[in-house]
Design an enzyme around this catalytic site. Structure first.
Site, PDB file in Angstrom:
ATOM      1  CG  ASP A 153      -6.265  -5.476  10.483  1.00  8.51           C
ATOM      2  OD1 ASP A 153      -7.379  -5.014  10.759  1.00  8.51           O
ATOM      3  OD2 ASP A 153      -5.519  -6.016  11.318  1.00  8.51           O
TER       4      ASP A 153
ATOM      5  CB  SER B 131      -1.873 -10.514  12.638  1.00  7.55           C
ATOM      6  OG  SER B 131      -3.236 -10.649  12.265  1.00  7.55           O
TER       7      SER B 131
ATOM      8  CE1 TYR C 224      -0.786  -8.221  20.784  1.00  6.37           C
ATOM      9  CE2 TYR C 224      -3.174  -8.471  20.861  1.00  6.37           C
ATOM     10  CZ  TYR C 224      -2.009  -8.278  20.139  1.00  6.37           C
ATOM     11  OH  TYR C 224      -2.053  -8.142  18.779  1.00  6.37           O
TER      12      TYR C 224
ATOM     13  CE  LYS D 184      -0.195 -10.703  17.570  1.00  2.86           C
ATOM     14  NZ  LYS D 184      -0.758 -10.541  16.218  1.00  2.86           N
TER      15      LYS D 184
ATOM     16  CG  ASP E  27      -9.160  -9.217  12.571  1.00  7.65           C
ATOM     17  OD1 ASP E  27      -7.940  -9.496  12.618  1.00  7.65           O
ATOM     18  OD2 ASP E  27      -9.629  -8.203  13.098  1.00  7.65           O
TER      19      ASP E  27
ATOM     20  CG  ASP F 281     -11.395  -4.245  11.107  1.00  9.63           C
ATOM     21  OD1 ASP F 281     -12.606  -4.526  11.049  1.00  9.63           O
ATOM     22  OD2 ASP F 281     -10.780  -4.099  12.181  1.00  9.63           O
TER      23      ASP F 281
END
Length: 507
Positions: free
Chosen positions: A96, A83, A219, A210, A94, A149
């Protein structure tokens, strides 16, 4: 990507513009647009991470006794994806981010030990965990309060350009399977961003769908629904249908297209480039746009397929008249009324001795939810896994509770015992190495659902909501030095080892 085929053409531009303005205002009201402060905070995190991995890889090069000119030339980098990489993150999202390193920096020793210890030494970094047994192994941590992450890909080159082209075959030659899986998210992001006609419209559409998917309970890949990459590809596919699109027409077209889609015909962005061979996998196959015959990992079952299709159809029925004067977008994003839809529910009660153990235990159980859903379907038929997490506030032990809807009107409650027994076997067959918590399954009626104050919706930290399990690192563990294979006597970091394992080595 297909072109043409849009709906509602010929309407006055003022009507389309007015509908899109009201939709954009809803996005603002729902907090879907991050503030400039949020944007800057994440930009700073990425820049700091890039500097950290450059220092890390040069230190690793020195450990491996590379010549000084190669130490000076080598480089590693960080590429955001998901995202954040697509520009559709929210204030609570968060990050990625993929760490890409050169040929000499291994994942086992250099990434999971040296880089982990370097991160742990930073004051901005907290809650560092190595998630080694996931499909894409990674280091999970918080950087200035933002969850990150960080998987790893190892390329067969000495130096990784900061803007490395992950679609260039030169960089992809002879890489291992773990690196290939780690690269898939970044590669998919890059392909999508190259394909969409308008980046801003794609981002706005993806934010809307989303929000719709989360509100309507469709989702989350772990629960058998659509994950982030699925939603991104579906949104990109729709963006290719209209050359003169507005946001409102794209959203209406999204539901029109997928309410009428003839599954299991796969959704393919680059149909001519990667022709399909054989039967596509799963009930709702969605092909990754970055490689031949690669499909998104999917946990969709018969139950969740029906739920997703029902919501596509509902969305289409609600949005087909979006240009009428009294139309309101709010109806599309109403919360799914589980308590008014189902008579029976499977109650999944997870508990552990403390909050940290519960975090690990919930993450491990959620990673096996696909198996539990399949077993419930075998016994009871249709099951709707509500992803909302609740906490029983009247019990002392830390807990998380799920309520999954069951469609049948009459149910043999005792059958849930066999489901629990089989699911426990599945949980115990894996590689979870933390303290095993408790799981209790039961079947309750709608009238037995918790009332206000008895079981609160849980807005816990991302540490728990994200799937995470790890090798325990606690006070009962001993620090065991790990020595470099290339510099005998040089400690690259410390591994945690349980007392019983240390005792065994001492004997």
């Amino acid at each position: 990507m297909k072109k043409g085929g849009g709906r509602n053409k010929g309407f006055p531009p003022s009507m389309e513009d007015g509908s899109s303005i009201s939709l954009r205002q809803l996005m603002v009201n729902e907090g879907l647009i991050p503030s400039l402060e949020d944007q800057e905070k994440r930009r700073v995190v990425i820049n700091k991470l890039r500097k950290i991995v450059v220092r890390w890889v040069k230190n690793v090069a020195w450990q491996h006794r590379l010549p000084q000119n190669q130490i000076d030339a080598t480089n590693a980098t960080i590429l955001p994806y998901g995202s954040y990489g697509l520009g559709v993150y929210g204030s609570e999202s968060d990050i990625d981010a993929l760490c890409i390193g050169p040929f000499f920096a291994s994942i086992s020793e250099d990434f999971f030990i040296s880089l982990r210890d370097m991160l742990k030494s930073r004051r901005e970094v907290s809650e560092v965990h190595c998630v080694k047994d996931a499909k894409v192994p990674l280091i999970r941590f918080k950087f200035d309060g933002i969850l990150v992450d960080l998987p790893y890909a190892q390329l067969r080159v000495l130096s990784i350009p900061n803007n490395v082209d992950v679609l260039n075959p030169f960089f992809l030659r002879d890489i291992d399977e773990t690196s290939w899986k780690s690269l898939s998210g970044v590669r998919a992001n890059k392909c999508i961003l190259q394909l969409v006609p308008s980046l801003e419209l794609f981002q706005s559409l993806l934010r809307c769908v989303k929000l719709w998917a989360k509100r309507r309970g469709v989702y989350g890949n772990l629960n058998g629904f659509l994950g982030g990459v699925h939603m991104a590809i579906l949104a990109a596919f729709v963006c290719g249908y209209e050359s003169n699109a507005t946001l409102s027409s794209l959203l209406a077209n999204f539901f029109y297209i997928f309410a009428h889609w003839q599954w299991p015909t796969p959704v393919v962005l680059l149909e001519d480039t990667y022709p399909a061979t054989g039967a596509p996998p799963g009930l709702m196959p969605i092909q990754l746009p970055c490689g031949s015959h690669q499909y998104c990992n999917s946990n969709i079952t018969r139950s969740t397929f029906y739920k997703i299709m029902a919501e596509f159809l509902r969305g289409h029925n609600l949005t087909k008249d979006y240009l009428k004067p009294n139309f309101s977008w709010k109806n599309l994003f109403e919360l799914y009324p589980y308590e008014n839809t189902y008579t029976w529910f499977t109650k999944i009660h997870l508990s552990a001795a403390n909050q940290e153990d519960l975090s690990d235990w919930v993450g491990w159980v959620k990673s096996r939810f696909r198996c539990l859903l399949s077993k419930i379907e075998e016994v009871y038929g249709i099951c709707d896994p509500n992803p909302t997490e609740y906490v029983e506030t009247y019990t002392k032990q830390p807990n998380i509770v799920f309520y999954w809807g069951l469609q049948l009107r009459t149910i043999n409650v005792s059958d849930i015992e066999s489901v629990e027994t089989e699911f426990l076997k599945n949980l115990n067959s894996g590689s979870f190495q933390g303290p095993v918590g408790r799981i209790q399954l039961s079947v309750v009626k709608e009238s037995q659902l918790p009332k206000n104050g008895e079981c609160a919706s849980n807005n816990r930290s991302k540490k728990v909501t994200k799937t995470c399990w790890r090798i325990r690192e606690n006070k009962q563990c001993n620090n065991v030095p790990v020595y470099s294979h290339h510099l005998p006597g040089y400690v690259v970091g410390y591994q945690k080892m349980a007392n019983r394992e240390a005792d065994g080595m001492a004997g």
